[in-house]
Design a protein around this motif. Sequence first.
Motif, short mmCIF file in Angstrom:
data_model
loop_
_atom_site.label_atom_id
_atom_site.label_comp_id
_atom_site.label_asym_id
_atom_site.label_seq_id
_atom_site.Cartn_x
_atom_site.Cartn_y
_atom_site.Cartn_z
N MET A 1 0.87 -1.18 0.00
CA MET A 1 0.00 0.00 0.00
C MET A 1 0.91 1.23 0.00
O MET A 1 1.95 1.23 0.65
N LEU A 2 0.53 2.23 -0.73
CA LEU A 2 1.36 3.44 -0.80
C LEU A 2 0.69 4.58 -0.03
O LEU A 2 -0.49 4.86 -0.23
N PHE A 3 1.47 5.19 0.84
CA PHE A 3 0.98 6.37 1.55
C PHE A 3 1.45 7.60 0.79
O PHE A 3 2.63 7.72 0.45
N LEU A 4 0.52 8.50 0.52
CA LEU A 4 0.84 9.71 -0.23
C LEU A 4 0.78 10.91 0.73
O LEU A 4 -0.31 11.41 1.04
N PRO A 5 1.93 11.34 1.23
CA PRO A 5 1.95 12.38 2.27
C PRO A 5 1.35 13.71 1.83
O PRO A 5 0.81 14.45 2.64
N LYS A 6 1.42 13.99 0.54
CA LYS A 6 0.92 15.27 0.05
C LYS A 6 -0.59 15.39 0.21
O LYS A 6 -1.11 16.47 0.48
N SER A 7 -1.29 14.25 0.04
CA SER A 7 -2.75 14.30 0.15
C SER A 7 -3.25 13.59 1.41
O SER A 7 -4.42 13.69 1.76
N TYR B 1 4.41 18.23 4.64
CA TYR B 1 3.49 18.71 3.61
C TYR B 1 2.32 19.48 4.20
O TYR B 1 1.94 20.53 3.70
N MET B 2 1.74 18.95 5.27
CA MET B 2 0.54 19.58 5.83
C MET B 2 0.84 20.96 6.39
O MET B 2 0.06 21.89 6.27
N PHE B 3 1.99 21.09 7.05
CA PHE B 3 2.30 22.37 7.70
C PHE B 3 3.30 23.19 6.89
O PHE B 3 3.76 24.24 7.35
N GLU B 4 3.63 22.68 5.70
CA GLU B 4 4.53 23.37 4.76
C GLU B 4 5.76 23.89 5.49
O GLU B 4 6.10 25.07 5.42
N LYS B 5 6.38 22.98 6.22
CA LYS B 5 7.50 23.41 7.05
C LYS B 5 8.56 22.32 7.12
O LYS B 5 8.24 21.14 7.25
N ASP B 6 9.80 22.75 7.03
CA ASP B 6 10.92 21.87 7.23
C ASP B 6 11.37 22.15 8.67
O ASP B 6 11.90 23.21 8.95
N PHE B 7 11.09 21.24 9.58
CA PHE B 7 11.35 21.50 11.00
C PHE B 7 12.86 21.44 11.29
O PHE B 7 13.47 20.38 11.17
N SER B 8 13.43 22.58 11.69
CA SER B 8 14.88 22.62 11.88
C SER B 8 15.34 21.73 13.03
O SER B 8 16.40 21.12 12.98
N THR B 9 14.53 21.63 14.08
CA THR B 9 14.92 20.77 15.22
C THR B 9 14.90 19.29 14.81
O THR B 9 15.67 18.50 15.33
#
Length: 190
Positions: free
Chosen positions: A107-113, A174-182
């Motif tokens: 099964m493939l999880f699609l993080p974008k959607s 994807y959901m929070f459009e953020k690359d978490f630096s921590t």
Amino acid sequence: LTVYKGRESYIIGDAIPERIFSKLRGDVVKTCLAQYFCELAITICPREQNSEEFLKLILNSLYLLSENKRSAQLIKPCLEMRLASLAGYMPDLRMCRICGEYLCDNMLFLPKSGTIECADCHRENGDMKILLNRSSLTALRHTVYADDNKLFSFALPESDLDVLNEASENYLKYMFEKDFSTLNFYKTIS
Ligand SMILES: [Zn+2]
């Protein structure tokens, strides 16, 4: 905490610790993960609203990490997926969104959607996808749909935990459009 509202930010007047997770300080990897948990809280928890559920979840995660009750690799995806769900970003993991298959080997999880598609239905479109076997799919569903008191109660082989973490990290990205630096820092040292 006594917090005052400034023009552009909040000012902390005073603070008294209720509980200090002192064991976290003795382990640099855990300290870094705890910092990521705090960045998640800052990013995701609602402002100026009652957020007791969010606070409880984050404190539980810090406690389990501090007391070695669960592995970091298990606590992290549970917190990530549950926080996102609480904030209104619940993924739809019920079945393949095209044919309705509930459980299969690929099964493939699609993080974008935030949806899943079975390998037979999936058509390559360049979007990120994460391959889930039966156990990692079941675990991902668990992080979203399990009762609160059972959230952290499951076991998974290490390789499946890695997949679970990849799925949850990318979903939040994807959901929070953020690359978490921590998170990036935690990954460089863990
Ligand atoms: Zn399908």
